[in-house]
Design an enzyme around this catalytic site. Structure first.
Site: not given
Length: 404
Positions: A121, A182
Site C-alpha cells: 500500500d 489491489d
C-alpha cells in the site's frame, strides 16, 4: 512544469469526437465536491483554526456526519486519499486555502521516504498524495519522496514469483507469497518513477508483476481472485482465493475494479497490446455482471452475494471503474470507446444523484460504500477512497468533454 502521466488523463480529441447528448453536468458535481471539502475542513479545524495534519479522514459511518480520522501511518493504507482529494479540489478551484491544507496533510506522510516498506500500500499512500501534489505544484521535494518510495516498494518484489509481495505480515497465514489484486494500482508508482529519473528496473518489475498477475490471477471469463498465493521459494502458483469477497469463486466488485483501473494504467505506460486486450476483457465481464446483478450503475459489493439486489452497494467500485473507463475509452476502437464512455457517464450520473451523494447528510461526497464486508467493517458507509476516485473521474470527464 512537465505534466505527469498518472494524474488526470486528458481524453484525446479522437476519443471525444462523437457528439454527447448527455445533460450530465460535471461542473455542477465538482462544485458540489468543493462545497463538501470546505464543510469537511471546517469540521477538521480546532477552536483556534488549526488542523491536526497527522489525522487523515477515513470514513463516516451510517448516522454520523463528520469524518472519522486515523493517524497517518504506513499501516493505514488510506492515509494518502484525503491529501489527494484536496489536491484535485485545488486543481479545480485554485483556492489557496485548499492548497495550504493539502500541503499540510501531505507533509504528514514525509516519513514514508525514511522507512522500509510495511506492505504494497506504499503505492496508494504516495501516488495519491505526493504525485498529485507534484502535478499541482511542481514541488521537487514531492518528486524526491516519490522516487525514494518507488525504490522502497521494489524491495517487496520476489524474482522467483515475478510479483510484489502484498502483505508481508500474512505470509504464514496464506502459506506463501501473497499478491492481491489491489496491488495493480501500486505499479503506477514504479512506472512513474522509471520515467522520471528512477531506474529501468522499476519498470521491469511493474511489467513482470502485471504479466504474472494476468497469467494466474484471473478465471477464464476475466473475473479475478482477490488473492493469488505462490510458493515463496519456487515461485509456483498455488491457488487463488478471496480475502474481502463473498467466496473464493465470487466476483468481489472492488477487486474487479482494481483490475480494470490497473491494466488500463499499465497500457498507458507500456503501449503493449496484451495489456490493452486484458483491460478490455476484465472490463467487459464487469459490465456484463453489473447489468445482471444491479438495478443501476452502482454494483452490489460482491456480484455473487446470494442476496442479490438486497446486498449492500459499493459506490467506491463505481467510482474506480468510471475513472478507469474514461481513460480506457481513449485506447480502443470507436464503437467500444463509445460503450465505455457512455457506461462511465451513466455511473457518474447515478453517483451524482440524491441516492448516492451525501449532500446535507454528512461532509463526504458519497454514501453507500462497502469496505471489508466479511469483517463487518465499513458497510454502507462514506469512505475516503470513494470520494477520491469520484472527483478524479469527474475531472477526467470534464477534461474529455472540454477537448471536443
Amino acid at each position: 512544469m512537465k505534466k505527469i502521466l498518472f494524474a488526470i488523463v486528458l481524453c484525446s480529441l479522437a476519443a471525444c469526437q462523437s457528439k454527447q447528448t448527455s445533460d450530465f453536468d460535471a461542473d455542477q458535481a465538482l462544485q458540489y465536491c468543493a462545497s463538501q471539502v470546505n464543510r469537511a475542513l471546517s469540521n477538521l479545524r480546532d477552536n483556534v483554526g488549526s488542523y491536526d495534519f497527522t489525522m487523515e479522514p477515513r470514513n463516516i459511518l451510517e448516522g454520523e456526519t463528520t469524518w472519522n480520522s486515523r493517524k497517518a501511518a504506513a499501516e493505514e493504507w488510506c492515509s494518502g486519499f484525503w491529501p489527494g482529494v484536496l489536491w484535485m479540489d485545488y486543481a479545480y478551484t485554485k483556492d489557496d486555502s485548499i492548497r495550504m491544507a493539502a500541503e499540510g496533510y501531505t507533509a504528514s506522510l514525509n516519513f514514508l521516504a525514511e522507512r522500509p516498506a510495511y506492505d504494497h500500500d506504499l503505492g496508494f499512500l504516495v501516488i495519491n498524495s505526493f504525485l498529485k501534489g507534484y502535478e499541482a505544484t511542481g514541488n521537487e521535494e514531492y518528486k524526491r519522496i516519490a522516487l525514494t518510495a518507488a525504490d522502497t516498494l521494489a524491495t517487496l518484489y520476489n524474482n522467483k514469483v515475478g510479483t510484489i509481495l502484498s502483505w508481508p505480515r500474512h505470509v504464514k497465514d496464506y502459506g506463501g507469497h501473497n499478491t492481491i489484486m489491489d496491488n495493480m494500482i501500486n505499479l503506477e508508482l514504479l512506472f512513474w518513477a522509471s520515467n522520471n529519473g528512477g531506474s529501468q528496473r522499476l519498470k521491469d518489475i511493474a511489467i513482470s508483476h502485471a504479466d504474472t498477475t494476468m497469467r494466474y490471477h484471473f478465471r477464464p471469463d476475466g473475473s479475478c481472485y482477490h488473492v493469488a498465493v505462490y510458493d515463496t521459494l519456487t515461485g509456483n502458483f498455488l491457488r487463488g482465493q478471496t480475502h474481502q469477497g463473498y467466496a473464493d469463486s465470487s466476483m468481489w466488485a472492488r477487486g474487479q475494479s482494481w483490475a480494470i483501473y490497473g491494466y488500463t494504467m499499465v497500457y498507458r505506460f507500456t503501449k503493449e497490446q496484451r495489456f490493452l486486450d486484458h483491460a478490455q476483457k476484465v472490463t467487459d465481464i464487469y459490465l456484463k455482471r453489473l447489468k445482471e446483478t444491479s438495478n443501476d450503475w452502482v454494483p452490489i459489493w460482491d456480484m455473487d452475494d446470494p442476496r442479490g439486489q438486497q446486498a449492500p452497494k459499493d459506490a467506491s467500485t463505481a467510482c474506480v471503474v468510471a475513472s478507469a473507463l474514461l481513460e480506457l475509452q481513449q485506447y480502443v476502437d470507436a464503437e467500444k470507446g463509445k460503450t465505455y464512455r457512455e457506461a462511465a457517464e451513466n455511473m457518474l450520473r447515478d453517483l451524482s444523484s440524491d441516492k448516492y451523494q451525501s449532500r446535507d447528510k454528512n461532509v463526504a461526497f458519497l454514501l453507500h460504500s462497502t469496505g471489508h464486508h466479511p469483517a463487518g467493517s465499513e458497510i454502507d458507509a462514506s469512505i475516503i477512497y470513494a470520494d477520491y476516485y469520484y472527483i478524479e473521474a469527474l475531472l477526467r470527464y470534464k477534461a474529455c468533454h472540454n477537448s471536443k
